[in-house]
Design a protein around this motif. Structure first.
Motif, PDB file in Angstrom:
ATOM      1  N   ASP A 107      38.134  44.528   3.503  1.00  0.00           N
ATOM      2  CA  ASP A 107      38.447  44.718   1.951  1.00  0.00           C
ATOM      3  C   ASP A 107      38.654  46.215   1.614  1.00  0.00           C
ATOM      4  O   ASP A 107      38.124  47.165   1.900  1.00  0.00           O
ATOM      5  CB  ASP A 107      37.024  44.573   1.545  1.00  0.00           C
ATOM      6  CG  ASP A 107      37.024  44.586  -0.216  1.00  0.00           C
ATOM      7  OD1 ASP A 107      37.941  44.994  -0.921  1.00  0.00           O
ATOM      8  OD2 ASP A 107      35.904  44.302  -0.687  1.00  0.00           O
ATOM      9  N   PRO A 108      39.876  46.459   1.086  1.00  0.00           N
ATOM     10  CA  PRO A 108      40.236  47.929   0.778  1.00  0.00           C
ATOM     11  C   PRO A 108      39.522  48.536  -0.055  1.00  0.00           C
ATOM     12  O   PRO A 108      39.577  49.753  -0.300  1.00  0.00           O
ATOM     13  CB  PRO A 108      41.804  47.746   0.493  1.00  0.00           C
ATOM     14  CG  PRO A 108      41.913  46.338  -0.281  1.00  0.00           C
ATOM     15  CD  PRO A 108      41.179  45.448   0.585  1.00  0.00           C
ATOM     16  N   GLN A 109      38.812  47.807  -0.805  1.00  0.00           N
ATOM     17  CA  GLN A 109      37.826  48.479  -1.829  1.00  0.00           C
ATOM     18  C   GLN A 109      36.481  49.041  -1.243  1.00  0.00           C
ATOM     19  O   GLN A 109      35.606  49.205  -1.819  1.00  0.00           O
ATOM     20  CB  GLN A 109      37.479  47.730  -2.959  1.00  0.00           C
ATOM     21  CG  GLN A 109      38.875  47.220  -3.720  1.00  0.00           C
ATOM     22  CD  GLN A 109      39.649  48.418  -4.132  1.00  0.00           C
ATOM     23  OE1 GLN A 109      39.216  49.221  -4.982  1.00  0.00           O
ATOM     24  NE2 GLN A 109      40.842  48.361  -4.007  1.00  0.00           N
ATOM     25  N   ARG A 110      36.197  48.496  -0.032  1.00  0.00           N
ATOM     26  CA  ARG A 110      35.157  48.948   0.804  1.00  0.00           C
ATOM     27  C   ARG A 110      35.460  49.595   2.175  1.00  0.00           C
ATOM     28  O   ARG A 110      35.193  48.952   3.125  1.00  0.00           O
ATOM     29  CB  ARG A 110      34.193  47.647   0.899  1.00  0.00           C
ATOM     30  CG  ARG A 110      33.575  46.935  -0.225  1.00  0.00           C
ATOM     31  CD  ARG A 110      32.501  45.945   0.006  1.00  0.00           C
ATOM     32  NE  ARG A 110      33.467  44.841   0.564  1.00  0.00           N
ATOM     33  CZ  ARG A 110      32.909  43.796   1.370  1.00  0.00           C
ATOM     34  NH1 ARG A 110      31.314  43.970   2.061  1.00  0.00           N
ATOM     35  NH2 ARG A 110      33.524  42.980   2.081  1.00  0.00           N
ATOM     36  N   VAL A 111      35.834  51.101   1.939  1.00  0.00           N
ATOM     37  CA  VAL A 111      36.164  51.673   3.102  1.00  0.00           C
ATOM     38  C   VAL A 111      35.340  52.896   2.798  1.00  0.00           C
ATOM     39  O   VAL A 111      35.602  53.702   2.165  1.00  0.00           O
ATOM     40  CB  VAL A 111      37.773  52.033   3.124  1.00  0.00           C
ATOM     41  CG1 VAL A 111      37.923  52.703   4.506  1.00  0.00           C
ATOM     42  CG2 VAL A 111      38.466  50.516   3.356  1.00  0.00           C
ATOM     43  N   GLY A 112      34.400  53.232   3.922  1.00  0.00           N
ATOM     44  CA  GLY A 112      33.623  54.355   4.135  1.00  0.00           C
ATOM     45  C   GLY A 112      34.053  55.248   4.932  1.00  0.00           C
ATOM     46  O   GLY A 112      34.918  54.987   6.117  1.00  0.00           O
ATOM     47  N   ILE A 113      33.283  56.394   5.096  1.00  0.00           N
ATOM     48  CA  ILE A 113      33.555  57.337   6.486  1.00  0.00           C
ATOM     49  C   ILE A 113      32.175  58.053   6.805  1.00  0.00           C
ATOM     50  O   ILE A 113      31.344  58.020   5.907  1.00  0.00           O
ATOM     51  CB  ILE A 113      34.512  58.556   5.947  1.00  0.00           C
ATOM     52  CG1 ILE A 113      34.719  59.230   7.205  1.00  0.00           C
ATOM     53  CG2 ILE A 113      33.801  59.431   4.798  1.00  0.00           C
ATOM     54  CD1 ILE A 113      35.929  60.017   6.878  1.00  0.00           C
ATOM     55  N   LEU A 114      31.972  58.201   8.028  1.00  0.00           N
ATOM     56  CA  LEU A 114      30.909  58.493   8.531  1.00  0.00           C
ATOM     57  C   LEU A 114      30.996  59.464   9.590  1.00  0.00           C
ATOM     58  O   LEU A 114      31.978  59.525  10.384  1.00  0.00           O
ATOM     59  CB  LEU A 114      30.114  57.443   9.433  1.00  0.00           C
ATOM     60  CG  LEU A 114      28.750  57.394  10.056  1.00  0.00           C
ATOM     61  CD1 LEU A 114      27.906  56.015  10.275  1.00  0.00           C
ATOM     62  CD2 LEU A 114      28.928  57.883  11.550  1.00  0.00           C
ATOM     63  N   GLY A 115      30.043  60.487   9.520  1.00  0.00           N
ATOM     64  CA  GLY A 115      30.330  61.889  10.482  1.00  0.00           C
ATOM     65  C   GLY A 115      29.207  62.313  10.878  1.00  0.00           C
ATOM     66  O   GLY A 115      28.147  62.543  10.117  1.00  0.00           O
ATOM     67  N   PRO A 148      37.232  57.794   0.317  1.00  0.00           N
ATOM     68  CA  PRO A 148      36.183  56.950   0.729  1.00  0.00           C
ATOM     69  C   PRO A 148      35.225  56.500  -0.253  1.00  0.00           C
ATOM     70  O   PRO A 148      35.194  56.953  -1.477  1.00  0.00           O
ATOM     71  CB  PRO A 148      35.535  57.659   1.793  1.00  0.00           C
ATOM     72  CG  PRO A 148      35.635  59.012   1.086  1.00  0.00           C
ATOM     73  CD  PRO A 148      36.864  59.290   0.519  1.00  0.00           C
ATOM     74  N   ASP A 149      34.959  54.950  -0.019  1.00  0.00           N
ATOM     75  CA  ASP A 149      33.951  54.300  -1.019  1.00  0.00           C
ATOM     76  C   ASP A 149      32.693  54.804  -0.974  1.00  0.00           C
ATOM     77  O   ASP A 149      31.700  54.492  -1.902  1.00  0.00           O
ATOM     78  CB  ASP A 149      34.262  52.898  -0.895  1.00  0.00           C
ATOM     79  CG  ASP A 149      35.734  52.635  -1.385  1.00  0.00           C
ATOM     80  OD1 ASP A 149      36.131  52.813  -2.475  1.00  0.00           O
ATOM     81  OD2 ASP A 149      36.302  52.086  -0.602  1.00  0.00           O
ATOM     82  N   LEU A 150      32.188  55.485   0.233  1.00  0.00           N
ATOM     83  CA  LEU A 150      30.856  55.915   0.540  1.00  0.00           C
ATOM     84  C   LEU A 150      30.950  56.857   1.754  1.00  0.00           C
ATOM     85  O   LEU A 150      31.785  56.859   2.476  1.00  0.00           O
ATOM     86  CB  LEU A 150      29.761  54.751   0.781  1.00  0.00           C
ATOM     87  CG  LEU A 150      29.888  53.637   1.773  1.00  0.00           C
ATOM     88  CD1 LEU A 150      29.549  54.130   2.955  1.00  0.00           C
ATOM     89  CD2 LEU A 150      28.804  52.585   1.423  1.00  0.00           C
ATOM     90  N   LEU A 151      29.853  57.698   1.794  1.00  0.00           N
ATOM     91  CA  LEU A 151      29.811  58.561   2.817  1.00  0.00           C
ATOM     92  C   LEU A 151      28.526  58.483   3.635  1.00  0.00           C
ATOM     93  O   LEU A 151      27.440  58.257   2.975  1.00  0.00           O
ATOM     94  CB  LEU A 151      29.697  60.126   2.427  1.00  0.00           C
ATOM     95  CG  LEU A 151      30.957  60.445   1.348  1.00  0.00           C
ATOM     96  CD1 LEU A 151      30.643  62.013   0.996  1.00  0.00           C
ATOM     97  CD2 LEU A 151      32.302  60.260   1.873  1.00  0.00           C
ATOM     98  N   VAL A 152      28.471  58.695   5.019  1.00  0.00           N
ATOM     99  CA  VAL A 152      27.098  58.477   5.588  1.00  0.00           C
ATOM    100  C   VAL A 152      27.367  60.059   6.372  1.00  0.00           C
ATOM    101  O   VAL A 152      28.337  60.048   7.423  1.00  0.00           O
ATOM    102  CB  VAL A 152      27.130  57.516   6.644  1.00  0.00           C
ATOM    103  CG1 VAL A 152      25.727  57.451   7.708  1.00  0.00           C
ATOM    104  CG2 VAL A 152      26.949  55.997   5.801  1.00  0.00           C
ATOM    105  N   LEU A 153      26.193  60.712   6.423  1.00  0.00           N
ATOM    106  CA  LEU A 153      26.336  62.163   6.853  1.00  0.00           C
ATOM    107  C   LEU A 153      25.157  62.275   7.592  1.00  0.00           C
ATOM    108  O   LEU A 153      24.042  62.488   7.151  1.00  0.00           O
ATOM    109  CB  LEU A 153      26.729  63.185   5.848  1.00  0.00           C
ATOM    110  CG  LEU A 153      27.552  62.924   4.818  1.00  0.00           C
ATOM    111  CD1 LEU A 153      27.781  64.115   3.838  1.00  0.00           C
ATOM    112  CD2 LEU A 153      28.913  62.921   5.406  1.00  0.00           C
ATOM    113  N   CYS A 154      25.389  62.691   9.058  1.00  0.00           N
ATOM    114  CA  CYS A 154      24.089  62.721   9.714  1.00  0.00           C
ATOM    115  C   CYS A 154      24.034  64.020  10.598  1.00  0.00           C
ATOM    116  O   CYS A 154      25.133  64.496  11.253  1.00  0.00           O
ATOM    117  CB  CYS A 154      24.398  61.641  11.127  1.00  0.00           C
ATOM    118  SG  CYS A 154      24.926  60.020  10.793  1.00  0.00           S
TER     119      CYS A 154
END
Length: 267
Positions: A107-115, A148-154
């Motif tokens: 789904d191109p409307q649900r593309v996130g990024i995590l780092g 991106p549609d959301l971020l996950v930052l660790c």
């Protein structure tokens, strides 16, 4: 099994310093089988912009797969490459996922990024520096949005001012560290109301990247009304990854999974 590595720049890497593998950034897909188009997350391993940590790559992609999310590990350029090259690679990765959404059942409307760590800085940079695509670009991939549609930052590197991780700053900006780039790439100063929803976690006694990095980004999100979920564990070394052996921080994947479900990413 050796995974397929897709060249981010098959027509030639911009600003390439050579023709070795490290001069050719790649994207490694971890696709799930799903009846409906799945959400996707681009994964940026940490390593101080000097390397990319293996334990923050494939194991994270497989964990995302277990949540019903397709994942893509981006092997972005690191030192001697400096800004803007790592960010260009991350942006291209997001565009490529959207461009191939139909083929990869995403789904191109649900593309996130995590780092993680410096990869968290890269992910936060992608979340604060983006465009919606160039409609007239000759390359159809460049027509796609890199937001991106959301971020996950660790345990992320966020700031290049006070509380900066000196190694990441030096590797990305060089010895001179121009003041305008220090400002531009201090992600807490680039947050707007349009910054994507964000999940953050850190340990309070992180001796490498001070917890203030996560706190400053969360505070900026709060000021701009952006939804976020912040978890700070009392203790724990830097670079924990999935933190399976850590009594407290081992809860972060479950907490993040709930948050991803809340935002329509996880099953």
């Amino acid at each position: 099994m050796e995974r397929e590595r897709l060249l981010l720049w098959p027509e030639g890497t911009p600003n390439a310093l050579g023709e070795e593998a490290e001069d050719k950034p790649t994207l490694v897909p971890y696709l799930i089988e799903s009846k409906e188009p799945a959400a996707a997350v681009v994964v940026c391993p940490g390593g101080g912009y000097a390397r990319r940590a293996d334990h923050e790559g494939e194991p994270i992609a497989l964990w995302l797969n277990s949540l019903g999310i397709s994942a893509f590990v981006v092997h972005y350029r690191v030192a001697p490459y400096q800004h803007p090259n790592p960010l260009s690679d991350a942006q291209k990765a997001i565009r490529m996922v959207r461009h191939n959404a139909a083929e990869w059942n995403i789904d191109p409307q649900r593309v996130g990024i995590l780092g993680f760590s410096a990869g968290g800085h890269l992910a936060s940079s992608a979340g604060t520096h983006y465009d919606l695509g160039q409609a007239d670009a000759a390359d159809p991939i460049e027509r796609q949005s890199c937001r991106p549609d959301l971020l996950v930052l660790c345990y992320p590197v966020i700031t290049f001012g006070e509380h900066a991780h000196a190694g990441s700053r030096r590797n990305l900006l060089g010895e001179s560290e121009p003041a305008e780039l220090v400002e531009l790439l201090s992600s807490e100063k680039q947050v707007t109301a349009d910054t994507p929803p964000t999940f953050l976690w850190h340990t309070a006694d992180d001796a490498s990247v001070p917890v203030e990095n996560a706190l400053m980004f969360a505070a900026a999100l709060r000021r701009h009304g952006v939804p976020f979920d912040l978890h700070v564990y009392e203790s724990g070394r830097h670079g924990l990854g999935l933190a399976k052996e850590h009594a407290e921080a081992s809860t972060w994947p479950e907490l993040c999974g709930r948050w991803l479900k809340k935002h329509g990413f996880a099953g």
